[in-house]
Design a protein around this motif. Structure first.
Motif: not given
Length: 377
Positions: A168-175, A288-295
């Motif tokens: 998962v790549v998570c962008n923490l910008g304004g949103i 909910r959508h990526a329970p198998d995420s490794r990082a």
């Protein structure tokens, strides 16, 4: 003497996001079959007057057409300064640059009404830089029935995906938004909710500063559970993707309406609670959508907020995603602040090559589309 480039040329990516503090720029080459090669980077801040003008345009008001046009001209001037910094930092001449990909400044995002609005004057930027400019990346996806956002997942898949491992790549910008890179190669992505938009708003009110540096205000407070529950009582958080949002929803008025019953909560506790709100809404979507995420790899301005990263990790540990490490995209070789400008340089390249830039599975568009409008040098 300026170093010229090889292959398809150097592309500039310019991104001014929801936080509206300035423009991040990057000069990059995209060698075929190899990782991007960054030639230079730059950040050019916005004046207080420009920032105030952009914030004012988030809401309906008088004389909007002229105010938007003047703000667009001022933005083009800041973009030009950023481009000159990129040329200087990369020891490049303008002839080495194939195109400038410029996102513009979002002031309205209403895909459910068939439009998204990014303030920009790409014609003026092309006139001042004598380089092709590519802009207006979102409207074609909206025209095809999509959300017009997020557009970065296709780029994320190119540079961050790994076969056999869900990331998962998570962008923490304004949103906040996430890109799910599936182990089998599938890609999903959508907005989760507010991040710096509300954190910065509260810091400006109570610190007189544009952001809570180091998350110190949040660290000095405690999460107020009743307020947190009131903040989480927002229908957007339960919507199924594709979905996107912005300051049209998560703005000062939204926050004040939910704060109204909690007048005795301290400023520090509100900031701690807003930090928890961002962490929880991101973690829930990943569960909910990526329970198998490794990082989870974080980028955007929030990557510089240790309290927000700590809250995100703690929320994972308390949820069904325990054991999922939170780190920044630096671990994958790309500094967090470079990710979004890199993405719009990549989208500019895709436009030049007449290749699609959207992912219908992400935005909900009717199909793949070439994104962007070209303003020749």
């Amino acid at each position: 003497m300026a170093r010229e480039t090889t292959d398809g040329g150097v592309y500039f990516g310019l991104m001014s996001g929801t936080s509206m503090d300035g423009v991040d720029g990057i000069a990059v080459e995209f060698p075929k079959g190899k990782p991007p090669v960054v030639r230079s980077e730059a950040f050019v801040g916005f004046s207080e007057g420009l920032r105030d003008a952009l914030f004012a345009l988030q809401q309906p008001g008088d004389n909007e057409i002229e105010r938007e046009a003047l703000a667009a001209n001022a933005l083009a001037a800041r973009y030009t300064v950023c481009c000159h910094e990129l040329l200087r930092g990369g020891n490049l001449s303008a002839t080495a640059v194939r195109a400038i990909g410029v996102h513009g400044q979002t002031v309205r995002h209403r895909p459910e009404k068939g439009y998204t609005r990014q303030i920009n004057n790409p014609a003026l930027l092309a006139e001042m830089m004598h380089i092709d400019v590519i802009a207006d990346f979102r409207s074609r996806d909206v025209a095809a029935g999509g959300q017009g956002a997020p557009l970065v997942p296709a780029f994320h898949a190119t540079v961050f995906g790994k076969k056999g491992e869900t990331r998962v790549v998570c962008n923490l910008g304004g949103i906040s938004n996430i890109t799910i890179l599936g182990a089998a190669g599938g890609v999903r992505g959508f907005d989760c909710g507010p991040a710096n938009a509300l954190l910065d708003e509260w810091a400006q009110r109570h610190l007189g500063k544009p952001y809570d540096e180091g998350g110190h205000l949040a660290a000095s407070g405690q999460v107020h559970r009743p307020l947190l529950h009131a903040l989480l009582d927002e229908p957007f958080f339960e919507q199924q993707p594709p979905k996107s949002t912005g300051r049209d929803l998560f703005n000062a008025e939204w926050l004040d309406a939910r704060l109204a019953p909690f007048t005795s909560v301290s400023a520090a506790d509100v900031q701690a609670t807003l930090t928890a709100l961002t962490a929880i809404t991101v973690a829930r979507e990943i569960e909910r959508h990526a329970p198998d995420s490794r990082a989870v790899y974080v980028c955007g301005g929030g990557a510089r907020n240790p309290e927000l990263l700590k809250a995100l990790q703690a929320t994972f540990e308390e949820s069904g995603c325990s054991g999922v490490p939170v780190m920044t995209t630096e671990a994958l070789g790309v500094p967090p602040h470079q990710v979004e400008p890199l993405a719009f340089a990549w989208l500019a390249m895709r436009c030049v090559e007449r290749q699609p830039g959207n992912l219908p599975a992400v935005t909900g568009a009717a199909g793949e589309r070439v994104l962007g409008a070209i303003y020749p040098r």
